[in-house]
Design a protein around this motif. Structure first.
Motif, short mmCIF file in Angstrom:
data_model
loop_
_atom_site.label_atom_id
_atom_site.label_comp_id
_atom_site.label_asym_id
_atom_site.label_seq_id
_atom_site.Cartn_x
_atom_site.Cartn_y
_atom_site.Cartn_z
N ILE A 48 32.05 99.41 67.93
CA ILE A 48 33.03 99.78 66.91
C ILE A 48 32.78 101.23 66.50
O ILE A 48 31.66 101.67 66.30
N VAL A 49 33.89 101.96 66.40
CA VAL A 49 33.83 103.38 66.09
C VAL A 49 34.50 103.63 64.74
O VAL A 49 35.69 103.33 64.56
N GLY A 50 33.73 104.14 63.81
CA GLY A 50 34.27 104.45 62.49
C GLY A 50 34.62 105.92 62.39
O GLY A 50 33.92 106.78 62.92
N VAL A 51 35.72 106.19 61.73
CA VAL A 51 36.13 107.57 61.53
C VAL A 51 35.70 108.00 60.13
O VAL A 51 36.17 107.46 59.13
N MET A 59 33.99 99.77 57.82
CA MET A 59 33.03 99.54 58.90
C MET A 59 31.91 98.63 58.41
O MET A 59 31.55 97.66 59.08
N ALA A 60 31.34 98.96 57.27
CA ALA A 60 30.19 98.20 56.76
C ALA A 60 30.56 96.75 56.50
O ALA A 60 29.83 95.84 56.87
N ASP A 61 31.69 96.53 55.87
CA ASP A 61 32.07 95.16 55.50
C ASP A 61 32.64 94.38 56.69
O ASP A 61 32.34 93.20 56.85
N VAL A 105 35.96 99.34 73.20
CA VAL A 105 35.87 100.16 71.99
C VAL A 105 36.94 99.74 70.98
O VAL A 105 38.11 99.58 71.33
N LEU A 106 36.50 99.56 69.75
CA LEU A 106 37.43 99.28 68.66
C LEU A 106 37.31 100.40 67.62
O LEU A 106 36.25 100.61 67.03
N ILE A 107 38.40 101.13 67.44
CA ILE A 107 38.44 102.17 66.40
C ILE A 107 38.71 101.50 65.06
O ILE A 107 39.65 100.71 64.93
N VAL A 108 37.89 101.80 64.07
CA VAL A 108 38.08 101.22 62.74
C VAL A 108 38.51 102.33 61.78
O VAL A 108 37.80 103.32 61.60
#
Ligand code: 5GP
Ligand code: MG
Ligand code: MG
Length: 190
Positions: A48-51, A59-61, A105-108
């Motif tokens: 998972i990729v956080g912006v 992302m955290a939750d 890959v999942l963009i969050v």
């Protein structure tokens, strides 16, 4: 639809106008999304990729709501453009540490407004040949419909208003509010 309620002055002073989405509503929605994401990636290796910085809370939750083991990486991008309008011209401030070739890959994302940042990101990450590339966003505004991007998982469709909290800022403030709310007009000069 998210319920709208008046907020206590003690929670945020006079800066916030109303709570659009409560912490409880966010938690429930993330649990719902996590179940769908778990089903989609069962038996797969998910990155998972956080912006940064807005997506930090989601992302955290979300990561903790998932049963699927994940690895996490971060990107920071800056979108050129005057004021609050996104231009679609994007500069990478911090790239991924991970080589995503062959990875799922999942963009969050925290929020999709014009969708220009995200559509740039999808092109950029897509060119690195991931095995799959999908998007999950907590919030989406109406203008996002003007851009042809496939967003697999959306938490809440919200009205075209400037929101803060749960990672989202106004001049770097309010990111740590546990809910999503609107600002009182006096804060941004309205
Ligand atoms: P887009 O390229 O989709 O127009 O813009 C995406 C970025 O603009 C978001 O990641 C966020 O940083 C910012 N943004 C868009 N709408 C809002 C909003 O209502 N509140 C805040 N705080 N930021 C927003
Ligand atoms: Mg964002
Ligand atoms: Mg911002």
């Amino acid at each position: 639809r998210p319920k709208v309620m008046r907020v206590d002055a003690k929670d945020m002073g006079a800066d916030l106008q109303q709570v659009l989405i409560t912490k409880e509503e966010i938690d429930a929605k993330l649990a719902e999304l996590a179940a769908k994401i778990d089903a989609e990636y069962a038996g797969k290796d998910l990155l998972i990729v956080g912006v940064l910085k807005g997506a930090v809370m989601v992302m955290a939750d979300l990561a903790r709501a998932l049963s699927t083991p994940v690895t996490m990486d971060w990107m920071a991008v800056s979108s050129y453009g005057a004021g609050t309008q996104s231009s679609g011209v994007v500069r990478i401030l911090k790239d991924l540490d991970t080589d995503i070739k062959g990875r799922h890959v999942l963009i969050v994302e925290d929020i999709i407004d014009s969708g220009l940042t995200l559509s740039w990101l999808i092109n950029n990450l897509g060119s690195r040949e991931p095995a799959s590339l999908k998007v999950c966003t907590l919030l989406r505004k109406p203008d996002a419909a003007k851009v042809a991007i496939d967003v697999e998982w959306v938490g809440f469709d919200i009205p075209n208003e400037f929101v803060v909290g749960y990672g989202l800022d106004y001049a770097e403030k309010y990111r740590n509010l546990p809910f999503v709310g609107t600002l009182a007009p006096h804060v941004y000069g309205g």
